[in-house]
Design a protein around this motif. Structure first.
Motif, PDB file in Angstrom:
ATOM      1  N   ARG A  61       0.872  -1.186   0.000  1.00 13.68           N
ATOM      2  CA  ARG A  61       0.000   0.000   0.000  1.00 13.68           C
ATOM      3  C   ARG A  61       0.908   1.235   0.000  1.00 13.68           C
ATOM      4  O   ARG A  61       2.065   1.164   0.415  1.00 13.68           O
ATOM      5  N   PRO A  62       0.392   2.360  -0.444  1.00 12.39           N
ATOM      6  CA  PRO A  62       1.214   3.574  -0.407  1.00 12.39           C
ATOM      7  C   PRO A  62       1.799   3.867   0.973  1.00 12.39           C
ATOM      8  O   PRO A  62       2.941   4.325   1.071  1.00 12.39           O
ATOM      9  N   ASP A  63       1.055   3.573   2.052  1.00 16.02           N
ATOM     10  CA  ASP A  63       1.581   3.861   3.393  1.00 16.02           C
ATOM     11  C   ASP A  63       2.675   2.874   3.820  1.00 16.02           C
ATOM     12  O   ASP A  63       3.266   3.036   4.879  1.00 16.02           O
ATOM     13  N   GLU A  64       2.968   1.892   2.989  1.00 13.76           N
ATOM     14  CA  GLU A  64       4.055   0.950   3.255  1.00 13.76           C
ATOM     15  C   GLU A  64       5.274   1.239   2.380  1.00 13.76           C
ATOM     16  O   GLU A  64       6.158   0.388   2.232  1.00 13.76           O
ATOM     17  N   GLN A  65       5.346   2.436   1.815  1.00 14.41           N
ATOM     18  CA  GLN A  65       6.418   2.778   0.885  1.00 14.41           C
ATOM     19  C   GLN A  65       7.807   2.572   1.470  1.00 14.41           C
ATOM     20  O   GLN A  65       8.753   2.264   0.737  1.00 14.41           O
ATOM     21  N   GLY A  66       7.971   2.721   2.761  1.00  8.45           N
ATOM     22  CA  GLY A  66       9.268   2.523   3.408  1.00  8.45           C
ATOM     23  C   GLY A  66       9.794   1.102   3.261  1.00  8.45           C
ATOM     24  O   GLY A  66      11.003   0.869   3.333  1.00  8.45           O
ATOM     25  N   GLU A  67       8.894   0.129   3.037  1.00  3.21           N
ATOM     26  CA  GLU A  67       9.295  -1.266   2.833  1.00  3.21           C
ATOM     27  C   GLU A  67      10.155  -1.431   1.587  1.00  3.21           C
ATOM     28  O   GLU A  67      10.905  -2.398   1.466  1.00  3.21           O
ATOM     29  N   LEU A  68      10.031  -0.499   0.650  1.00  4.36           N
ATOM     30  CA  LEU A  68      10.810  -0.591  -0.581  1.00  4.36           C
ATOM     31  C   LEU A  68      12.307  -0.584  -0.312  1.00  4.36           C
ATOM     32  O   LEU A  68      13.074  -1.254  -1.011  1.00  4.36           O
ATOM     33  N   LEU A  69      12.735   0.186   0.677  1.00  5.71           N
ATOM     34  CA  LEU A  69      14.169   0.321   0.940  1.00  5.71           C
ATOM     35  C   LEU A  69      14.836  -1.015   1.234  1.00  5.71           C
ATOM     36  O   LEU A  69      15.924  -1.288   0.738  1.00  5.71           O
ATOM     37  N   ARG A  70      14.166  -1.875   1.994  1.00  2.32           N
ATOM     38  CA  ARG A  70      14.778  -3.176   2.306  1.00  2.32           C
ATOM     39  C   ARG A  70      14.809  -4.084   1.087  1.00  2.32           C
ATOM     40  O   ARG A  70      15.535  -5.075   1.060  1.00  2.32           O
ATOM     41  N   LEU A  71      14.039  -3.741   0.053  1.00  5.15           N
ATOM     42  CA  LEU A  71      14.040  -4.501  -1.203  1.00  5.15           C
ATOM     43  C   LEU A  71      15.014  -3.897  -2.227  1.00  5.15           C
ATOM     44  O   LEU A  71      15.079  -4.345  -3.369  1.00  5.15           O
ATOM     45  N   GLY A  72      15.737  -2.842  -1.809  1.00  6.27           N
ATOM     46  CA  GLY A  72      16.683  -2.191  -2.709  1.00  6.27           C
ATOM     47  C   GLY A  72      16.028  -1.249  -3.698  1.00  6.27           C
ATOM     48  O   GLY A  72      16.584  -0.947  -4.748  1.00  6.27           O
ATOM     49  N   LEU A  73      14.847  -0.763  -3.354  1.00 10.26           N
ATOM     50  CA  LEU A  73      14.074   0.122  -4.227  1.00 10.26           C
ATOM     51  C   LEU A  73      13.800   1.434  -3.525  1.00 10.26           C
ATOM     52  O   LEU A  73      13.777   1.503  -2.297  1.00 10.26           O
ATOM     53  N   GLY A  74      13.570   2.486  -4.305  1.00  9.64           N
ATOM     54  CA  GLY A  74      13.235   3.783  -3.732  1.00  9.64           C
ATOM     55  C   GLY A  74      12.359   4.576  -4.681  1.00  9.64           C
ATOM     56  O   GLY A  74      12.086   4.147  -5.804  1.00  9.64           O
ATOM     57  N   ILE A  75      11.912   5.737  -4.206  1.00  9.82           N
ATOM     58  CA  ILE A  75      11.047   6.610  -5.006  1.00  9.82           C
ATOM     59  C   ILE A  75      11.453   8.066  -4.802  1.00  9.82           C
ATOM     60  O   ILE A  75      11.702   8.501  -3.676  1.00  9.82           O
ATOM     61  N   THR A  76      11.481   8.802  -5.895  1.00  3.22           N
ATOM     62  CA  THR A  76      11.662  10.243  -5.888  1.00  3.22           C
ATOM     63  C   THR A  76      10.769  10.814  -6.987  1.00  3.22           C
ATOM     64  O   THR A  76       9.982  10.080  -7.580  1.00  3.22           O
ATOM     65  N   ASN A  77      10.885  12.098  -7.250  1.00  6.18           N
ATOM     66  CA  ASN A  77      10.128  12.752  -8.318  1.00  6.18           C
ATOM     67  C   ASN A  77      11.021  13.691  -9.106  1.00  6.18           C
ATOM     68  O   ASN A  77      11.995  14.219  -8.568  1.00  6.18           O
ATOM     69  N   VAL A  78      10.666  13.929 -10.354  1.00  6.87           N
ATOM     70  CA  VAL A  78      11.388  14.916 -11.158  1.00  6.87           C
ATOM     71  C   VAL A  78      11.167  16.296 -10.552  1.00  6.87           C
ATOM     72  O   VAL A  78      12.106  17.057 -10.339  1.00  6.87           O
ATOM     73  N   VAL A  79       9.922  16.631 -10.277  1.00  4.44           N
ATOM     74  CA  VAL A  79       9.549  17.928  -9.717  1.00  4.44           C
ATOM     75  C   VAL A  79       8.905  17.680  -8.359  1.00  4.44           C
ATOM     76  O   VAL A  79       8.063  16.791  -8.227  1.00  4.44           O
ATOM     77  N   ASP A  80       9.283  18.463  -7.363  1.00  3.79           N
ATOM     78  CA  ASP A  80       8.742  18.287  -6.019  1.00  3.79           C
ATOM     79  C   ASP A  80       7.354  18.902  -5.838  1.00  3.79           C
ATOM     80  O   ASP A  80       6.616  18.499  -4.954  1.00  3.79           O
ATOM     81  N   LYS A  81       7.006  19.869  -6.664  1.00  2.00           N
ATOM     82  CA  LYS A  81       5.746  20.600  -6.492  1.00  2.00           C
ATOM     83  C   LYS A  81       4.536  19.721  -6.798  1.00  2.00           C
ATOM     84  O   LYS A  81       4.412  19.191  -7.894  1.00  2.00           O
ATOM     85  N   PRO A  82       3.632  19.580  -5.838  1.00  2.00           N
ATOM     86  CA  PRO A  82       2.416  18.816  -6.085  1.00  2.00           C
ATOM     87  C   PRO A  82       1.466  19.548  -7.042  1.00  2.00           C
ATOM     88  O   PRO A  82       1.431  20.775  -7.089  1.00  2.00           O
ATOM     89  N   SER A  83       0.720  18.751  -7.799  1.00  2.00           N
ATOM     90  CA  SER A  83      -0.323  19.313  -8.657  1.00  2.00           C
ATOM     91  C   SER A  83      -1.370  18.242  -8.915  1.00  2.00           C
ATOM     92  O   SER A  83      -1.117  17.055  -8.704  1.00  2.00           O
ATOM     93  N   ALA A  84      -2.526  18.674  -9.380  1.00  2.00           N
ATOM     94  CA  ALA A  84      -3.594  17.724  -9.686  1.00  2.00           C
ATOM     95  C   ALA A  84      -3.227  16.869 -10.889  1.00  2.00           C
ATOM     96  O   ALA A  84      -3.545  15.691 -10.950  1.00  2.00           O
ATOM     97  N   ARG A  85      -2.536  17.471 -11.854  1.00  2.00           N
ATOM     98  CA  ARG A  85      -2.142  16.760 -13.079  1.00  2.00           C
ATOM     99  C   ARG A  85      -0.721  17.161 -13.447  1.00  2.00           C
ATOM    100  O   ARG A  85      -0.328  18.306 -13.275  1.00  2.00           O
ATOM    101  N   ALA A  86       0.023  16.222 -14.007  1.00  2.00           N
ATOM    102  CA  ALA A  86       1.405  16.508 -14.404  1.00  2.00           C
ATOM    103  C   ALA A  86       1.472  17.568 -15.488  1.00  2.00           C
ATOM    104  O   ALA A  86       2.459  18.311 -15.565  1.00  2.00           O
ATOM    105  N   ASP A  87       0.432  17.688 -16.314  1.00  2.00           N
ATOM    106  CA  ASP A  87       0.483  18.684 -17.387  1.00  2.00           C
ATOM    107  C   ASP A  87       0.337  20.120 -16.875  1.00  2.00           C
ATOM    108  O   ASP A  87       0.406  21.067 -17.647  1.00  2.00           O
ATOM    109  N   GLU A  88       0.180  20.277 -15.564  1.00  2.00           N
ATOM    110  CA  GLU A  88       0.170  21.613 -14.961  1.00  2.00           C
ATOM    111  C   GLU A  88       1.588  22.150 -14.753  1.00  2.00           C
ATOM    112  O   GLU A  88       1.770  23.321 -14.444  1.00  2.00           O
TER     113      GLU A  88
END
Length: 177
Positions: A61-88
């Protein structure tokens, strides 16, 4: 550009040095920014695709994202600014985000950077002809792969097609550098 909308903030990375794959979203959606969890909008297919591709032993689940680290996986974003749609996002924001992403990848040195969204990759790195799959670009020793965007708005890819595309990277990345 003004600040973020009320109740919405930048989303922290799930990252540590030496990951097998660092997944890179375009930018946080509003639900992700409000919950503090990546790919949190109902209908986003990142978590199911990750599991079906073999990256995770079960669907997280999204709230378990920290579990990825022990699997050698991670998440980041190109842009930090939140928006409703990427085309914004503006092209300037994507270019600046690409520059920041390069610095982050050089600092953390994952084996693979997997950008989820070909258009965002093209804009961020000025590579107009980039396609899905492995790229010729390297960031230091990090290899680069483009995956389809798992957003429910990306109607071109069904969940089975997303999972198959993600599975290609899973097989390649499991083999090392």
């Amino acid at each position: 550009m003004g600040g973020y909308r009320a109740g919405v903030q930048a989303l922290g990375d799930v990252i540590k040095p030496g990951l097998r794959v660092l997944f890179c979203g375009i930018n946080p959606g509003l639900v992700s920014a409000q919950t503090g969890h990546h790919f949190a909008r109902p209908g986003n297919r990142f978590w199911p695709a990750l599991h079906l591709a073999g990256f995770t032993p079960r669907q997280l689940r999204p709230d378990e994202q920290g579990e990825l680290l022990r699997l050698g996986l991670g998440i980041t974003n190109v842009v930090d600014k939140p928006s409703a749609r990427a085309d914004e996002l503006t092209k300037a924001e994507l270019v600046a985000g690409g520059e920041n992403l390069v610095r982050k990848v050089l600092a953390y040195q994952p084996r693979w950077l997997a950008v989820v969204g070909v258009t965002a990759y093209r804009d961020a790195f000025g590579e107009r002809k980039a396609g899905m799959g492995e790229q010729s670009r390297r960031i230091g020793e990090t290899r680069v792969w483009i995956l389809p965007n798992p957003s429910g708005l990306n109607a071109h890819y069904t969940l089975p097609k997303l999972a198959a595309a993600y599975a290609e990277l899973e097989k390649v990345s499991a083999g090392g550098r």
